[in-house]
Design an enzyme around this catalytic site. Structure first.
Site, PDB file in Angstrom:
ATOM      1  N   HIS A   1       1.610   4.840   6.081  1.00 52.40           N
ATOM      2  CA  HIS A   1       1.375   4.825   4.412  1.00 52.40           C
ATOM      3  C   HIS A   1       0.641   5.727   5.103  1.00 52.40           C
ATOM      4  O   HIS A   1       0.023   6.954   4.415  1.00 52.40           O
ATOM      5  CB  HIS A   1       1.836   4.345   3.838  1.00 52.40           C
ATOM      6  CG  HIS A   1       0.909   2.618   3.805  1.00 52.40           C
ATOM      7  ND1 HIS A   1       0.298   1.948   4.415  1.00 52.40           N
ATOM      8  CD2 HIS A   1      -1.092   2.384   3.496  1.00 52.40           C
ATOM      9  CE1 HIS A   1      -0.371   1.158   4.590  1.00 52.40           C
ATOM     10  NE2 HIS A   1      -1.796   1.745   4.417  1.00 52.40           N
TER      11      HIS A   1
ATOM     12  N   ASP B   1       0.805  -1.514   0.149  1.00 52.57           N
ATOM     13  CA  ASP B   1       0.159  -0.083  -0.312  1.00 52.57           C
ATOM     14  C   ASP B   1       0.852   0.965  -0.390  1.00 52.57           C
ATOM     15  O   ASP B   1       0.218   2.132  -0.440  1.00 52.57           O
ATOM     16  CB  ASP B   1      -0.671   0.001   1.264  1.00 52.57           C
ATOM     17  CG  ASP B   1      -2.764   0.456   0.906  1.00 52.57           C
ATOM     18  OD1 ASP B   1      -2.171   1.178  -0.201  1.00 52.57           O
ATOM     19  OD2 ASP B   1      -3.274   1.202   1.856  1.00 52.57           O
TER      20      ASP B   1
END
Length: 970
Positions: free
Chosen positions: A375, A106
């Protein structure tokens, strides 16, 4: 916490239940922060036993195993390692389990640092997904989605790793069904916030598998498997089943999937496909056993990342700059606190500071710094309330570590415990103005550092003394921040991992601090500047002459006095105006940067004030939207230092320190500082990957979105150069950076956005950031040879500025001499490394696991782990070589380090064990899979670095070596 309540706790509870029911079922899990919350707060004893069993059977598998799935673009290598080590320590201590595969699906783009770190952590294969859409399409077509990645040019084959890029479907199951307008494969629907639905009915629950549609469902799945199979070289297809926020009702998921799996396997001859539940390790084992020869990829990364022609994910390099700055300050404070505490435990075994409490204080900051590497954390791509949570956790952890460091100082110096003493780190706070102050300054780097620290004081008449009552060079001047206070700059020279104590007294006729004098220049109208004759004035130290133009109040040129090279040098603030209305075209948001047009200059007039003194000159420039504006949104404070005789001023003299003040911005503005020089750079830019290695960034022309697609992350370093001269930028937080013209480099400093994209509105992802940001960048200009010797140490000196703690000396007590100065025993030797080696970690992790794997597994099996206090005897040490092979004739050489003598100032080293990056493997027993390449046609196991019997190690370029060190108990 909301995710735990809404769905995440149910994922673990229901998945464990389903895995226990069906022996064929498997599941992979990544982030330890969620798992640990479940383990500590929710799991029953029975469920804990079941987790142990499932891990042993290989049906539950932890992949990556860090606290979070960290971002790759804007994180620092130290923090990536920290968050991995935190998760791995927990998994090994609790289960004897060591992750060996990654699932980095991701993060928005992929750095070349990550494969190297995962290899050093003992991983056999690496898996990524988000790379440029056009590049992925090309790799897919040519069956090049799998390769052996040599992420580091210097470590190359020794730390290469097999890498799998997910195809265009990425990590989620495709949910379209050709035979129904309902979705498929997500039978539990989608999680709802803040509470799960009372009736158990979730939105968008997929069409259940029935006898009537079983064949159609199977056809859909098989068609997708075959489409993907055409993109890979082996007949093994990784078919990810799941997505974000899935499996909170695992029983409905597995029961539907079981019907499909059984049906396809019963008809595998007709379908040409057989399927099985698998973990990542099962998949890679299958590919590995095919024994193919793989192409290698060099150290080029996959940044930036675009998902379609107008969607360049380069905005997040700067989004929420304040969070990015605090995350880095927290990381740096943690680094200092760890080594400070480690030394205290070794040198003062009888000390009064409670070690268990101290470790908890450090752990609160380890957790906060680890989690913000997510993230959707440090990237600035979270909603405001989640950002506030990160900030609160960081501030709480920082407060804990400041308290710990202060309590250690007082204990060592036998301070009166009830005296009014407190610490303030990195801020310009000071004690009560009317009492004498003392400041304790700790240098967390393993080098001798000469630098200035700043203290806010209430008057100009101040003197500064060291522990022996000697006068210390200092300069005082009116503060930028307020009319009523002054900034006192104190010149400190501190050896590695040591502290000094200074007292600050109102003037008593002794040697005062130099008082900086101020000259204010008239505000200049930029539009009329061209009509007048240039009026230049210089600001000089022994390394540079910086020339300003009095007609514009802007910088004009810089001369490097060593080579006598003069570079034309101007700086201006500009703004990209961006669109927020999806009906009108591409938008900028937390993730994306989509400029409409070229950047527009922000000011028509510049004010200038020069504060000059014998130690420092500070040039204050204020940028106004027009000649009559009252307020400025932009300012630059440029500082040039002069170092007196008897001090090592090499680093100080060579840096031009700039602090910017930017904001509050108007909506849909992205603020940049553009530096234009006369260097013929051919528009080539160099930027770092995570403060670890440099990447070459040639300017690329695209059909669409060229400006945004030529933005790159600068985590710590960027530079431009011509044949003779280099301009380096060193940063204390991440920024987007680009070279949009020859001789130019621009840094994005701040963004404020609003848009009406439905996804952003639903998740409150508008970036209405009305803050004022105060980033710092150090500039170094010089020949390539000189900048090469300076930029690594300078970048770390900026990252790890000395920690300043304040205390009030009540009643004019003379400060007691620290014991160091009274005894000068061998224990007070500094910890000093050569300039090409960095002491990356010196800490007491507290893990209770055995470093002998067989013993650790046995004690877990017998249920003997988890007892007792943390282990304070094991010290974690990491040493990193800062240079690449061939980068510098001297600094790129391997270095022999004697760990016993390096650490003699900490204590007497009794034993050293070399470990994998996160500490969970003995390097002598770590054998990673060796994938066949044209370079190495034989398939074999990797053994890591040579080990030494005594205490000396040879550290080669770019190596990160990790050790457990045990000291003689005092």
């Amino acid at each position: 916490q909301e995710s735990m309540h809404a769905y995440a706790a149910n994922v673990y509870t229901t998945v464990i239940e389903e895995l226990m029911k069906g022996k064929q079922h498997k599941f992979i899990a990544v982030e330890q922060e969620f798992f640990r919350l479940w383990w500590d707060m929710v799991a029953t004893d029975t469920q804990k036993q079941q987790v142990h069993q499932l891990l042993q059977e290989g049906r539950l598998e932890f992949v990556i195993g860090g606290q979070v799935m960290h971002d790759e673009a804007v994180t620092l290598i130290d923090d990536q390692i920290l968050q991995l080590t935190e998760g791995h320590g927990f998994l090994y201590e609790t289960f004897g389990f060591r992750p060996q595969f990654s699932w980095h699906v991701d993060p928005f783009g992929a750095s070349a640092t990550t494969p190297t770190l995962f290899a050093l952590a003992g991983f056999n294969a690496h898996l990524i997904s988000r790379i440029d859409y056009d590049l992925k399409a090309d790799m897919q077509k040519n069956k090049k989605l799998q390769f052996v990645w040599q992420g580091s040019p210097s470590l190359s084959a020794r730390q290469e790793i097999f890498t799998h890029v997910m195809d265009q479907y990425s990590y989620c199951t495709p949910s379209q069904l050709p035979f129904s307008n309902r979705s498929g494969f997500f039978w539990n629907g989608f999680a709802t916030f803040p509470d799960p639905p009372k009736d158990g009915v979730y939105p968008n629950m997929s069409l259940p598998v029935t006898d009537a549609n079983l064949h159609l469902y199977a056809q859909t799945m098989v068609a997708n498997i075959k489409e993907r199979a055409a993109w890979f070289r082996t007949g093994d297809v990784l078919w990810p089943w799941g997505c974000d926020k899935q499996f909170f009702n695992a029983s409905v998921q597995y029961s539907n999937m079981d019907l499909l799996v059984d049906y396809i396997n019963k008809h595998s001859a007709e379908f040409g496909v057989s399927v099985q539940y698998a973990t990542v390790s099962d998949y890679f084992q299958a590919v590995y056993s095919r024994n193919l020869t793989w192409e290698t990829r060099d150290s080029e990364d996959f940044l930036p990342y675009s998902t379609e022609p107008f969607q360049a994910w380069t905005g997040f390099y700067t989004s929420r700059s304040t969070l990015k700055g605090i995350a880095r300050r927290a990381s740096s404070l943690l680094y200092a606190g760890e080594s400070f505490f480690t030394q205290y435990v070794q040198k003062h075994p009888e000390g009064s500071v409670c070690k268990c409490k101290a470790l908890k204080q450090l752990q609160s900051l380890r957790w906060a710094v680890s989690e913000v590497q997510h993230h959707d954390g440090i990237t600035g791509t979270e909603s405001p309330k989640v950002k506030d949570m990160y900030m609160n956790n960081l501030m709480y952890g920082m407060l804990n570590v400041k308290k710990l460091m202060a309590s250690i100082i007082f204990d060592i110096n036998n301070a009166k415990k009830d005296g009014e003493v407190y610490s303030s780190v990195y801020t310009k706070d000071s004690g009560e103005p009317d009492v004498d102050l003392y400041v304790v300054v700790y240098n967390p780097l393993a080098w001798n550092i000469t630098t200035f620290v700043t203290v806010s004081v209430s008057s100009e008449a101040m003197s500064v003394y060291d522990e022996l009552g000697r006068s210390v060079p200092a300069q005082v001047q009116s503060s930028v921040e307020s009319q009523s206070t002054y900034d006192l700059y104190i010149l400190v020279a501190i050896s590695g991992l040591s502290y000094r104590k200074y007292s600050i007294k109102p003037l008593e006729g002794q040697q005062p601090a130099f008082v900086g004098s101020s000259v204010k220049y008239k505000r200049r109208d930029l539009a009329r500047a061209g009509q007048q004759r240039q009026q230049l004035f210089p600001v000089v130290n022994s390394c540079y002459q910086i020339v300003f133009d009095q007609n514009t109040n802007l910088m004009h040129s810089i001369t490097d006095r060593e080579t006598n090279q003069t570079v034309q040098f101007t700086q201006e603030f500009l703004e990209y105006h961006v669109n927020g209305d999806t009906k009108k075209g591409p938008i900028s948001d937390n993730y994306l940067f989509a400029p409409n047009t070229s950047a527009v200059p922000v000011s028509k007039a510049v004010g200038l004030e020069v504060m000059s003194g014998s130690l420092m000159t500070e040039i204050r420039q204020y940028f106004y939207s027009n000649v009559t504006s009252q307020d400025y949104i932009y300012a630059v404070y440029t500082r040039l230092y002069s170092v007196p005789e008897g001090y090592d001023g090499k680093l100080l003299c060579h840096r031009i320190e700039q602090e910017y003040s930017v904001g509050p911005l108007e909506f849909n503005r992205e603020a940049i500082l553009r530096t234009s020089t006369s260097l013929n750079t051919r528009q080539l830019l160099y930027t770092d990957n995570n403060g670890y290695q440099m990447q070459k960034r040639p300017f690329k022309a695209y059909v669409n979105n060229t400006v945004a697609r030529n933005y790159y992350p600068m985590v710590q370093t960027a530079y431009i150069e011509d044949d003779t001269t280099r301009l380096m930028l060193l940063a204390e937080r991440a920024h987007g950076v680009s070279s949009q013209g020859n001789g130019q480099v621009e840094v994005m400093l701040h963004r404020r956005l609003w848009n009406n994209l439905e996804w952003d509105l639903n998740n409150n992802l508008t970036l209405n950031d009305s803050s004022v940001v105060r980033p710092v960048i150090w500039l170094i200009l010089g020949s390539k040879a000189v900048t090469n010797t300076l930029y690594r140490t300078s970048g770390l000196a900026l990252e790890h500025r000395p920690v300043v703690m304040f205390g009030a000396l009540s009643g004019g007590d003379k400060p007691k001499l620290p014991r160091q100065l009274q005894q000068n025993s061998v224990h007070d030797l500094p910890v000093t490394l050569p300039p090409n080696l960095h002491l990356q970690t010196l800490s007491i992790p507290g893990w209770r696991y055995s470093s002998n794997h067989a013993e650790q597994v046995h004690s877990i099996h017998m249920g003997e782990q988890q007892q007792g206090d943390p282990d304070f005897s094991r010290v974690l040490l990491r040493i990193r070589h800062l240079y690449e092979v061939g980068e510098d004739p001297v600094l790129s050489q391997p270095v022999i380090v004697d760990l016993k003598s390096l650490l003699q100032g900490v204590g007497s080293v009794m034993a050293v064990e070399e470990r994998s990056l996160t500490g969970t493997w003995d390097v002598n027993t770590l054998e990673r899979w060796k994938w066949k390449t044209a370079q190495y046609p034989g398939k074999r196991f990797f053994n890591s670095t040579e080990s030494s019997e005594d205490f000396t190690v040879t550290v080669h370029p770019k190596e990160i070596r990790t050790f457990f060190v045990y000291f003689q108990v005092q």
